[in-house]
Write a protein that holds these residues in place. Sequence first.
Motif, PDB file in Angstrom:
ATOM      1  N   THR A 111       0.832  -1.207   0.000  1.00 18.61           N
ATOM      2  CA  THR A 111       0.000   0.000   0.000  1.00 18.61           C
ATOM      3  C   THR A 111       0.865   1.256   0.000  1.00 18.61           C
ATOM      4  N   LEU A 112       1.882   1.279   0.845  1.00 25.09           N
ATOM      5  CA  LEU A 112       2.778   2.432   0.887  1.00 25.09           C
ATOM      6  C   LEU A 112       3.544   2.579  -0.423  1.00 25.09           C
ATOM      7  N   SER A 113       3.947   1.444  -1.009  1.00 22.07           N
ATOM      8  CA  SER A 113       4.650   1.501  -2.285  1.00 22.07           C
ATOM      9  C   SER A 113       3.759   2.077  -3.380  1.00 22.07           C
ATOM     10  N   ASP A 114       2.492   1.651  -3.399  1.00 22.89           N
ATOM     11  CA  ASP A 114       1.545   2.178  -4.387  1.00 22.89           C
ATOM     12  C   ASP A 114       1.367   3.688  -4.246  1.00 22.89           C
ATOM     13  N   LEU A 115       1.469   4.170  -3.016  1.00 23.08           N
ATOM     14  CA  LEU A 115       1.326   5.609  -2.751  1.00 23.08           C
ATOM     15  C   LEU A 115       2.644   6.355  -2.924  1.00 23.08           C
ATOM     16  N   ASP A 116       3.712   5.610  -3.235  1.00 24.40           N
ATOM     17  CA  ASP A 116       5.058   6.188  -3.327  1.00 24.40           C
ATOM     18  C   ASP A 116       5.400   6.931  -2.043  1.00 24.40           C
ATOM     19  N   ASP A 117       5.094   6.269  -0.910  1.00 27.45           N
ATOM     20  CA  ASP A 117       5.281   6.861   0.408  1.00 27.45           C
ATOM     21  C   ASP A 117       6.305   6.044   1.183  1.00 27.45           C
ATOM     22  N   GLU A 118       7.191   6.704   1.910  1.00 28.65           N
ATOM     23  CA  GLU A 118       8.261   6.016   2.627  1.00 28.65           C
ATOM     24  C   GLU A 118       8.079   6.058   4.139  1.00 28.65           C
ATOM     25  N   THR A 119       6.833   6.128   4.602  1.00 33.18           N
ATOM     26  CA  THR A 119       6.577   6.054   6.036  1.00 33.18           C
ATOM     27  C   THR A 119       7.135   4.742   6.586  1.00 33.18           C
ATOM     28  N   PRO A 120       7.899   4.770   7.669  1.00 38.65           N
ATOM     29  CA  PRO A 120       8.424   3.516   8.236  1.00 38.65           C
ATOM     30  C   PRO A 120       7.297   2.609   8.722  1.00 38.65           C
ATOM     31  N   ILE A 121       7.560   1.315   8.680  1.00 36.88           N
ATOM     32  CA  ILE A 121       6.627   0.330   9.215  1.00 36.88           C
ATOM     33  C   ILE A 121       7.379  -0.563  10.199  1.00 36.88           C
ATOM     34  N   PHE A 122       6.638  -1.167  11.114  1.00 36.03           N
ATOM     35  CA  PHE A 122       7.251  -2.116  12.048  1.00 36.03           C
ATOM     36  C   PHE A 122       6.183  -3.104  12.472  1.00 36.03           C
ATOM     37  N   GLY A 123       6.556  -4.402  12.517  1.00 36.31           N
ATOM     38  CA  GLY A 123       5.591  -5.451  12.765  1.00 36.31           C
ATOM     39  C   GLY A 123       5.637  -6.005  14.171  1.00 36.31           C
ATOM     40  N   VAL A 124       4.456  -6.171  14.763  1.00 36.19           N
ATOM     41  CA  VAL A 124       4.290  -6.943  15.991  1.00 36.19           C
ATOM     42  C   VAL A 124       4.055  -8.382  15.550  1.00 36.19           C
ATOM     43  N   PRO A 125       4.971  -9.310  15.807  1.00 39.25           N
ATOM     44  CA  PRO A 125       4.849 -10.660  15.254  1.00 39.25           C
ATOM     45  C   PRO A 125       3.674 -11.419  15.846  1.00 39.25           C
ATOM     46  N   ALA A 126       2.716 -11.788  14.987  1.00 38.38           N
ATOM     47  CA  ALA A 126       1.544 -12.524  15.454  1.00 38.38           C
ATOM     48  C   ALA A 126       1.141 -13.626  14.496  1.00 38.38           C
ATOM     49  N   GLY A 127       1.710 -13.656  13.298  1.00 43.13           N
ATOM     50  CA  GLY A 127       1.344 -14.668  12.324  1.00 43.13           C
ATOM     51  C   GLY A 127       2.099 -15.960  12.523  1.00 43.13           C
ATOM     52  N   VAL A 128       1.694 -16.980  11.778  1.00 44.45           N
ATOM     53  CA  VAL A 128       2.428 -18.237  11.762  1.00 44.45           C
ATOM     54  C   VAL A 128       3.726 -18.056  10.981  1.00 44.45           C
ATOM     55  N   LYS A 129       3.621 -17.404   9.816  1.00 45.98           N
ATOM     56  CA  LYS A 129       4.792 -17.127   8.983  1.00 45.98           C
ATOM     57  C   LYS A 129       5.290 -15.719   9.322  1.00 45.98           C
ATOM     58  N   VAL A 130       6.505 -15.632   9.788  1.00 48.11           N
ATOM     59  CA  VAL A 130       7.094 -14.328  10.096  1.00 48.11           C
ATOM     60  C   VAL A 130       8.521 -14.355   9.553  1.00 48.11           C
ATOM     61  N   TYR A 131       8.641 -14.375   8.234  1.00 46.46           N
ATOM     62  CA  TYR A 131       9.936 -14.489   7.579  1.00 46.46           C
ATOM     63  C   TYR A 131      10.528 -13.132   7.218  1.00 46.46           C
ATOM     64  N   SER A 132       9.713 -12.094   7.162  1.00 48.44           N
ATOM     65  CA  SER A 132      10.170 -10.783   6.693  1.00 48.44           C
ATOM     66  C   SER A 132      11.034 -10.081   7.729  1.00 48.44           C
ATOM     67  N   ALA A 133      11.868  -9.152   7.241  1.00 44.94           N
ATOM     68  CA  ALA A 133      12.788  -8.425   8.112  1.00 44.94           C
ATOM     69  C   ALA A 133      12.197  -7.107   8.599  1.00 44.94           C
ATOM     70  N   VAL A 134      10.870  -7.055   8.699  1.00 45.60           N
ATOM     71  CA  VAL A 134      10.208  -5.822   9.144  1.00 45.60           C
ATOM     72  C   VAL A 134       9.540  -6.010  10.503  1.00 45.60           C
ATOM     73  N   PHE A 135       9.839  -7.132  11.180  1.00 43.68           N
ATOM     74  CA  PHE A 135       9.214  -7.440  12.458  1.00 43.68           C
ATOM     75  C   PHE A 135      10.184  -7.257  13.618  1.00 43.68           C
ATOM     76  N   ALA A 136       9.622  -6.921  14.769  1.00 39.65           N
ATOM     77  CA  ALA A 136      10.394  -6.929  16.005  1.00 39.65           C
ATOM     78  C   ALA A 136      10.578  -8.372  16.454  1.00 39.65           C
ATOM     79  N   VAL A 137      11.538  -8.575  17.352  1.00 41.00           N
ATOM     80  CA  VAL A 137      11.769  -9.928  17.866  1.00 41.00           C
ATOM     81  C   VAL A 137      10.700 -10.341  18.871  1.00 41.00           C
ATOM     82  N   SER A 138       9.902  -9.388  19.375  1.00 41.85           N
ATOM     83  CA  SER A 138       8.824  -9.691  20.312  1.00 41.85           C
ATOM     84  C   SER A 138       7.832  -8.544  20.277  1.00 41.85           C
TER      85      SER A 138
END
Length: 357
Positions: free
Chosen positions: A126-153
């Motif tokens: 969504t941010l890419s479509d808007l050409d927006d560079e707002t930072p993102i950060f993930g609270v890990p809650a899914g089964v698959k958490v392979y991306s490098a945008v999540f916190a460790v907890s």
Amino acid sequence: MRRIGVVVNPIAGMGGRVGLKGTDDKVEQARARGAKPRAPDRARDALDALADTDVDVELVTAPGQMGEDVARDTGFDPAIVDVPSGGTGTTSAADTRAAVRAFVDHDVDIVLFTGGDGTAVDVAETLSDLDDETPIFGVPAGVKVYSAVFAVSPRAAGVVAATFEQTTRAEVNDIDEDDYREGEVRTELRAIATVPVAEQRQSSKQLASGSVGGIAEGFVDDMEDGVTYILGPGSTVGEIKAELGIDGTPLGVDVWRDGELLVRDGAESDILDALGDRNVVVVSPIGGQGFVFGRGNQQISPAVIEQSSVEIVASRRKLDDIGALRTDTGDEELDESLRGWHRVRVGRFERRLIELV
């Protein structure tokens, strides 16, 4: 003042403990198996930690279960944006994407999302479509958490969202869950996102290489009669299953005792039913990340771990790459009890000390 956009995928992670290896298109099946929502509690932990930082923050969030409920539960008075579902009933990726677009309109400093890789893709694209560079950060809650945008907890996510000062770019990866359920991991790079610079941000999933045959042979030689072995997912533990000659599942959890495969690809309830007087959980850390619990093996729940000893197996190369072990079971007391130095089997006879941090 830091303005933080908060969005929660309320169904994220529901498929984990019931053995579905994900929740994409499997929500009703997960509920039928008795799955309970996991993401709201994870989001609440993150916002509790955020509040504890004493940073002056303003929350902007989606209505109801998509963020408003947990924000108010933790003492915030958030601004509420519109999403198609109004935050009630069944939510969708379209709701997440609508919330992110609204966050950009509100000029947030960071998007703090709760979910797994699928949610990360929705936010980043969504941010890419808007050409927006707002930072993102993930609270890990899914089964698959392979991306490098999540916190460790979850708590780390809240602290970093409130206090970060610099940003960098990181990968957003996702996999096909149907292939995953069939034992194949096909990771696809879906986006590059701006994220906080923080030691408590996890790395992307990397596959370690090298022979693990000696590990499997040594482990099987040391197995004891009368002990129940809970064999986790992954290629290293998969070699142990192969050495035992059992038809185990490569990416699920199997239970073995005294020459018999008691459970194949089990959910938490199946594993608990199969436990005996002495139990050993066998896991291998995720390459590039170091997680031994809480990433792709939520079936091995706190209730299982508390009744078992833990045996960790890994190649030397994998340990060299990760540097430390991590855990994120969702039970802070259990995670704390697991921290410290562990003897990891790295060969037929050899073990190496590595710290779980």
